[in-house]
Design a protein around this motif. Sequence first.
Motif, PDB file in Angstrom:
ATOM      1  N   TRP A 120      40.927  46.542  64.909  1.00 12.77           N
ATOM      2  CA  TRP A 120      41.033  47.967  64.575  1.00 12.77           C
ATOM      3  C   TRP A 120      42.320  48.265  63.809  1.00 12.77           C
ATOM      4  CZ3 TRP A 120      37.040  50.921  64.271  1.00 12.77           C
ATOM      5  CH2 TRP A 120      35.922  50.649  65.042  1.00 12.77           C
ATOM      6  N   ALA A 121      43.394  47.593  64.134  1.00 15.30           N
ATOM      7  CA  ALA A 121      44.644  47.782  63.386  1.00 15.30           C
ATOM      8  C   ALA A 121      44.455  47.329  61.939  1.00 15.30           C
ATOM      9  CB  ALA A 121      45.790  47.019  64.056  1.00 15.30           C
ATOM     10  N   ASP A 122      43.786  46.191  61.738  1.00 15.01           N
ATOM     11  CA  ASP A 122      43.502  45.711  60.379  1.00 15.01           C
ATOM     12  C   ASP A 122      42.627  46.704  59.622  1.00 15.01           C
ATOM     13  OD1 ASP A 122      44.969  43.411  60.711  1.00 15.01           O
ATOM     14  OD2 ASP A 122      43.261  42.041  60.628  1.00 15.01           O
ATOM     15  N   LEU A 123      41.598  47.231  60.275  1.00 11.21           N
ATOM     16  CA  LEU A 123      40.706  48.187  59.604  1.00 11.21           C
ATOM     17  C   LEU A 123      41.454  49.456  59.221  1.00 11.21           C
ATOM     18  CD1 LEU A 123      37.417  47.764  61.674  1.00 11.21           C
ATOM     19  CD2 LEU A 123      37.890  46.946  59.355  1.00 11.21           C
ATOM     20  N   ARG A 124      42.346  49.919  60.086  1.00  8.14           N
ATOM     21  CA  ARG A 124      43.163  51.098  59.737  1.00  8.14           C
ATOM     22  C   ARG A 124      44.036  50.805  58.517  1.00  8.14           C
ATOM     23  NH1 ARG A 124      43.172  51.890  65.270  1.00  8.14           N
ATOM     24  NH2 ARG A 124      45.025  50.632  65.608  1.00  8.14           N
ATOM     25  N   SER A 125      44.617  49.618  58.470  1.00 13.78           N
ATOM     26  CA  SER A 125      45.450  49.236  57.320  1.00 13.78           C
ATOM     27  C   SER A 125      44.624  49.170  56.048  1.00 13.78           C
ATOM     28  CB  SER A 125      46.116  47.880  57.567  1.00 13.78           C
ATOM     29  OG  SER A 125      47.010  47.958  58.628  1.00 13.78           O
ATOM     30  N   LEU A 126      43.449  48.577  56.136  1.00 11.49           N
ATOM     31  CA  LEU A 126      42.564  48.519  54.964  1.00 11.49           C
ATOM     32  C   LEU A 126      42.189  49.922  54.507  1.00 11.49           C
ATOM     33  CD1 LEU A 126      40.065  45.639  55.901  1.00 11.49           C
ATOM     34  CD2 LEU A 126      41.821  45.582  54.116  1.00 11.49           C
ATOM     35  N   ALA A 127      41.789  50.756  55.455  1.00  6.90           N
ATOM     36  CA  ALA A 127      41.333  52.110  55.125  1.00  6.90           C
ATOM     37  C   ALA A 127      42.398  52.909  54.388  1.00  6.90           C
ATOM     38  CB  ALA A 127      40.903  52.848  56.392  1.00  6.90           C
ATOM     39  N   ALA A 128      43.651  52.702  54.726  1.00  5.32           N
ATOM     40  CA  ALA A 128      44.745  53.444  54.082  1.00  5.32           C
ATOM     41  C   ALA A 128      44.880  53.097  52.607  1.00  5.32           C
ATOM     42  CB  ALA A 128      46.055  53.165  54.814  1.00  5.32           C
ATOM     43  N   LEU A 129      44.351  51.930  52.209  1.00  9.23           N
ATOM     44  CA  LEU A 129      44.492  51.465  50.828  1.00  9.23           C
ATOM     45  C   LEU A 129      43.206  51.601  50.009  1.00  9.23           C
ATOM     46  CD1 LEU A 129      46.455  48.193  51.670  1.00  9.23           C
ATOM     47  CD2 LEU A 129      47.405  50.385  50.884  1.00  9.23           C
ATOM     48  N   ILE A 130      42.146  52.100  50.611  1.00  3.23           N
ATOM     49  CA  ILE A 130      40.846  52.121  49.937  1.00  3.23           C
ATOM     50  C   ILE A 130      40.545  53.503  49.376  1.00  3.23           C
ATOM     51  CG2 ILE A 130      38.346  51.927  50.315  1.00  3.23           C
ATOM     52  CD1 ILE A 130      38.958  49.633  52.241  1.00  3.23           C
ATOM     53  N   PHE A 131      40.232  53.517  48.073  1.00  3.29           N
ATOM     54  CA  PHE A 131      39.859  54.749  47.398  1.00  3.29           C
ATOM     55  C   PHE A 131      38.544  54.575  46.648  1.00  3.29           C
ATOM     56  CE2 PHE A 131      44.443  54.643  47.865  1.00  3.29           C
ATOM     57  CZ  PHE A 131      44.650  55.827  48.547  1.00  3.29           C
ATOM     58  N   SER A 132      37.819  53.517  46.944  1.00  2.00           N
ATOM     59  CA  SER A 132      36.529  53.199  46.337  1.00  2.00           C
ATOM     60  C   SER A 132      35.452  53.324  47.405  1.00  2.00           C
ATOM     61  CB  SER A 132      36.518  51.748  45.828  1.00  2.00           C
ATOM     62  OG  SER A 132      37.597  51.498  44.993  1.00  2.00           O
ATOM     63  N   PRO A 133      34.189  53.311  47.015  1.00  2.00           N
ATOM     64  CA  PRO A 133      33.136  53.258  48.031  1.00  2.00           C
ATOM     65  C   PRO A 133      33.336  52.027  48.922  1.00  2.00           C
ATOM     66  CG  PRO A 133      32.197  53.750  45.886  1.00  2.00           C
ATOM     67  CD  PRO A 133      33.641  53.398  45.657  1.00  2.00           C
ATOM     68  N   TRP A 134      33.157  52.230  50.225  1.00  2.00           N
ATOM     69  CA  TRP A 134      33.421  51.178  51.210  1.00  2.00           C
ATOM     70  C   TRP A 134      32.295  51.155  52.235  1.00  2.00           C
ATOM     71  CZ3 TRP A 134      37.664  51.623  55.511  1.00  2.00           C
ATOM     72  CH2 TRP A 134      37.838  50.393  56.149  1.00  2.00           C
ATOM     73  N   VAL A 135      31.709  50.002  52.425  1.00  3.58           N
ATOM     74  CA  VAL A 135      30.657  49.810  53.413  1.00  3.58           C
ATOM     75  C   VAL A 135      31.204  48.896  54.505  1.00  3.58           C
ATOM     76  CG1 VAL A 135      28.331  48.900  53.821  1.00  3.58           C
ATOM     77  CG2 VAL A 135      28.872  50.011  51.638  1.00  3.58           C
ATOM     78  N   VAL A 136      31.024  49.308  55.750  1.00  2.42           N
ATOM     79  CA  VAL A 136      31.416  48.491  56.889  1.00  2.42           C
ATOM     80  C   VAL A 136      30.148  48.207  57.688  1.00  2.42           C
ATOM     81  CG1 VAL A 136      32.839  48.334  58.976  1.00  2.42           C
ATOM     82  CG2 VAL A 136      33.699  49.555  56.961  1.00  2.42           C
ATOM     83  N   VAL A 137      29.841  46.922  57.885  1.00  4.12           N
ATOM     84  CA  VAL A 137      28.669  46.522  58.664  1.00  4.12           C
ATOM     85  C   VAL A 137      29.102  45.518  59.718  1.00  4.12           C
ATOM     86  CG1 VAL A 137      27.039  46.865  56.760  1.00  4.12           C
ATOM     87  CG2 VAL A 137      28.031  44.610  57.125  1.00  4.12           C
ATOM     88  N   GLY A 138      28.339  45.468  60.775  1.00  6.33           N
ATOM     89  CA  GLY A 138      28.641  44.412  61.719  1.00  6.33           C
ATOM     90  C   GLY A 138      28.374  44.745  63.160  1.00  6.33           C
ATOM     91  N   ASP A 139      28.843  43.843  63.975  1.00  6.48           N
ATOM     92  CA  ASP A 139      28.707  43.925  65.420  1.00  6.48           C
ATOM     93  C   ASP A 139      30.104  44.093  65.994  1.00  6.48           C
ATOM     94  OD1 ASP A 139      28.346  43.567  68.134  1.00  6.48           O
ATOM     95  OD2 ASP A 139      27.114  41.760  67.931  1.00  6.48           O
ATOM     96  N   PHE A 140      30.350  45.279  66.538  1.00  9.64           N
ATOM     97  CA  PHE A 140      31.656  45.565  67.123  1.00  9.64           C
ATOM     98  C   PHE A 140      31.709  45.190  68.601  1.00  9.64           C
ATOM     99  CE2 PHE A 140      31.744  48.130  63.340  1.00  9.64           C
ATOM    100  CZ  PHE A 140      33.063  48.083  62.945  1.00  9.64           C
TER     101      PHE A 140
END
Length: 167
Positions: A120-140
């Motif tokens: 979740w910390a990594d995803l928050r870091s990624l999200a702060a840098l993303i300004f393009s369409p972003w798809v997240v898929v998977g098994d949490f």
Amino acid sequence: MSKKFYWNCRGACDGRLIRNLRLAWRNSCPDFLILAETKSENASLVRRLESLGFDGSAFIPSVGRSGGLCAVWRSEKVNVAVLKLNRQYFHFKCSFVGQPVFLLTAIYAVPVPHLKQELWADLRSLAALIFSPWVVVGDFNDIASMDERIGGSSPNESRMKTFQDRI
């Protein structure tokens, strides 16, 4: 139209994988395939998937018989750049022929609390840098509500609330 396929296969080491994929797709194989929880420690899985016509790949080995991610694609249909990977996810920049560029994060969250915190910390870091369409898929390895679970013990309500807050 491009075809994408994500499957938590819960093990891809046995000989039935390719046969089951062919049955699932009938006459049409996807251009991009992600398998989660492969339980595969080596890249022999990638070689078996290449027999279906995929020529690009990324692989995260399992740790023992736990976890593992594999992504394969047809490079004539999709351009994929691996931006980041770790034990729990791939982060790609993707462009299907004739379609806009988007980011894709494919996840298999390890069911270990402190490792989930890292995810979740990594995803928050990624999200702060993303300004393009972003798809997240998977098994949490979590659920958002009681009706997502059938059988077994009652889900932990605090854990569900935490997952709801994050998503």
